[in-house]
Design an enzyme around this catalytic site. Structure first.
Site, PDB file in Angstrom:
ATOM      1  N   HIS A 167       0.838  -1.215   0.000  1.00 16.97           N
ATOM      2  CA  HIS A 167       0.000   0.000   0.000  1.00 16.97           C
ATOM      3  C   HIS A 167       0.865   1.253   0.000  1.00 16.97           C
ATOM      4  O   HIS A 167       0.450   2.306   0.497  1.00 16.97           O
ATOM      5  CB  HIS A 167      -0.940   0.032   1.217  1.00 16.97           C
ATOM      6  N   SER A 288      14.006  21.635 -16.729  1.00 13.56           N
ATOM      7  CA  SER A 288      12.837  22.474 -16.951  1.00 13.56           C
ATOM      8  C   SER A 288      13.253  23.710 -17.724  1.00 13.56           C
ATOM      9  O   SER A 288      14.358  24.213 -17.550  1.00 13.56           O
ATOM     10  CB  SER A 288      12.243  22.861 -15.595  1.00 13.56           C
ATOM     11  N   LYS A 294      15.745  21.706 -11.794  1.00 14.32           N
ATOM     12  CA  LYS A 294      15.035  20.451 -12.046  1.00 14.32           C
ATOM     13  C   LYS A 294      15.871  19.373 -12.718  1.00 14.32           C
ATOM     14  O   LYS A 294      16.654  19.625 -13.622  1.00 14.32           O
ATOM     15  CB  LYS A 294      13.816  20.732 -12.921  1.00 14.32           C
ATOM     16  N   GLU A 301       8.802   8.550 -17.156  1.00 13.31           N
ATOM     17  CA  GLU A 301       7.403   8.978 -17.292  1.00 13.31           C
ATOM     18  C   GLU A 301       6.847   8.546 -18.648  1.00 13.31           C
ATOM     19  O   GLU A 301       5.682   8.159 -18.770  1.00 13.31           O
ATOM     20  CB  GLU A 301       7.301  10.500 -17.139  1.00 13.31           C
TER      21      GLU A 301
END
Ligand code: ARG
Length: 470
Positions: A167, A288, A294, A301
């Site tokens: 979980h 970024s 970043k 992704e």
């Protein structure tokens, strides 16, 4: 050889236009063509045609000379396509007719005999099976490379411990290797699933013709053998419409995608400032355009995101197959769009995942510094009590109460004094501390295949040997 007959047909027409009263509408030409995407089948189409011609010649439907002309010209066409010198004209609709038209242009009458006893319906079904057989091998090899990357990393972190999550909450300590090898297991099933798909698809529909076979003495077993299929298909109606193997293959791709998306999600989470378990190599990050600090895990992704496209292909093929009338229907041409898309996406994702895994560093110091948080040893303490004769349910309650107290006081179970322990259960002795702390716990697992560092060396060796043989 029979004298070439003077053709009674009007010149300049595509062969099916003798039946149709009009030239195909230009919108329809664009709409119906598959040449733009099925040209990647050209090698398989040519191999299939050569096998068919060999069989026709053996059955005396082609002379030796005609066979030679056909073979030579097909090999020449294959070379031309390979070198980018073939002119693909969409008016020929698909790769089958484009090659046949070129063959006839090259050798004339003999070329017109190649399609004897054959239809594009059995031809395309054969091509797709041949293509998929190779594609499966390519994907399987990539899977093995990715598995090897995981095994190498598992070996590097054989001793390291990390929290295991259920979980997404801290559960029990596990060896980092156990985490990594969990993907080797998933990928192993993916590899086997593809192997099974290959087994089912490796039968020859060639000779099924349009739907009924042929009145000509075709030898289907001959072409089957030449093309390396294990057997022929045994129903011609089914042979030309069956695309189960496409759905099966794409489903195999979907599960690979599911597993890769789990990996991507894990690594993205593990690389956050909040977790800080791993460092994804800069080479696989982007930054970024606005925020200078970043390091974004875009490749991961995208692996996660591309799962949508692969699942989409499965839904597409299933929907294409739904309620199609028996026999061949042009709907089936769309099978290629989705098989190719799924295969290309999976190839790219498995390669990308392999490169990322090969270059990922686990920050073992950071991970072990945080292992005393989250009561990873609570189950171990309950099992300690079981070993002292306390029923598990009672032990579960005792430890639950202790955990609640510790949480209030902001300490770990290992910080509880022996007096406090005895108060909650008098069977607890000094030896309790040996079952506390993540390292002790991870080293205490005794069941087969448990996630302890000691058992991982064996697993690593097993996979090394097993993967070397693939
Ligand atoms: N391009 C077609 C396909 O991919 C080939 C078969 C066409 N057959 C036909 N009878 N129209 O399915």
């Amino acid at each position: 050889m029979a004298e070439a007959q003077k053709s009674p047909l009007r010149d300049g027409l595509r062969h099916w236009e003798h039946r149709l009263g009009k030239a195909t509408d230009s919108l329809a030409v664009d709409f119906v063509e598959s040449l733009s995407f099925d040209r990647r089948l050209y090698k398989y189409d040519i191999v299939g045609s050569i096998a068919h011609a060999e069989m026709l010649s053996e059955q005396k439907l082609l002379t030796k000379d005609e066979l030679k002309q056909i073979k030579d010209a097909l090999i020449e066409i294959s070379r031309q396509i390979g070198e980018g010198k073939f002119k693909f004209d969409k008016k020929y609709e698909d790769i089958h007719m484009a090659i046949e038209a070129s063959l006839i242009a090259k050798i004339g009458e003999a070329g017109k005999k190649l399609h004897t006893g054959r239809s594009r319906n059995d031809q395309v079904a054969t091509d797709m099976r041949l293509w998929m057989r190779d594609e499966i091998e390519i994907i399987q090899a990539k899977i093995v490379s990715l598995q090897k990357a995981f095994v190498k990393l598992a070996e590097k972190y054989a001793e390291a411990i990390m929290p295991g999550y259920t979980h997404l909450q801290r559960a029990q300590p596990i060896s980092v290797a156990a985490y990594l090898l969990s993907f080797v297991e998933q990928l192993n099933r993916d590899w086997l699933r593809l192997k099974n798909s290959r087994l089912l698809l490796n039968v020859s529909p060639l000779g099924s013709g349009a739907i009924a076979g042929s009145s000509l003495p075709l030898d289907r077993k001959k072409t089957c053998g030449l093309l390396g299929f294990s057997d022929i298909t045994y129903n011609t109606v089914d042979s030309v419409s069956n695309r189960d193997f496409c759905a099966d293959f794409i489903f195999g791709c979907c599960l690979i995608s599911a597993h890769l998306s789990k990996l991507a999600e894990d690594l993205i989470i593990f690389s956050t400032t909040e977790f800080d378990f791993i460092r994804i190599d800069d080479a696989f990050c982007t930054s970024s355009s606005m925020m200078p600090q970043k390091r974004n895990p875009d490749m991961l992704e995208l692996i996660r995101g591309k799962t949508g496209s692969v699942y989409g292909s499965l839904m597409a093929i299933l929907t294409i197959l739904k309620a199609q009338p028996s026999g061949y229907n042009r709907d089936l041409q769309e099978d290629k769009v989705h098989c190719f898309k799924a295969a290309d996406t999976i190839e790219a994702c498995v390669d990308m995942a392999r490169a990322i895994v090969e270059n990922t560093v686990f920050k073992t110091d950071k991970i072990s510094a945080g292992l005393d948080k989250g009561f990873l040893d609570a189950t171990s303490l309950a099992e300690y009590l079981v070993k002292k004769g306390i029923p598990f349910r009672t032990a579960h309650g005792i430890v639950g109460t202790l955990v609640a107290q510790c949480e209030k006081e902001g300490k770990a179970l290992a910080d509880v004094t022996i007096e406090q322990f005895k108060k909650s259960c008098n069977v607890i002795g000094e030896d309790v501390y040996q079952c506390l702390g993540s390292k002790n716990v991870a080293c205490s697992y005794a069941t087969a295949a448990a996630a302890s560092p000691a058992l991982m060396a064996e697993q690593v060796n097993y996979w090394k040997k097993h993967l070397a043989e693939r």
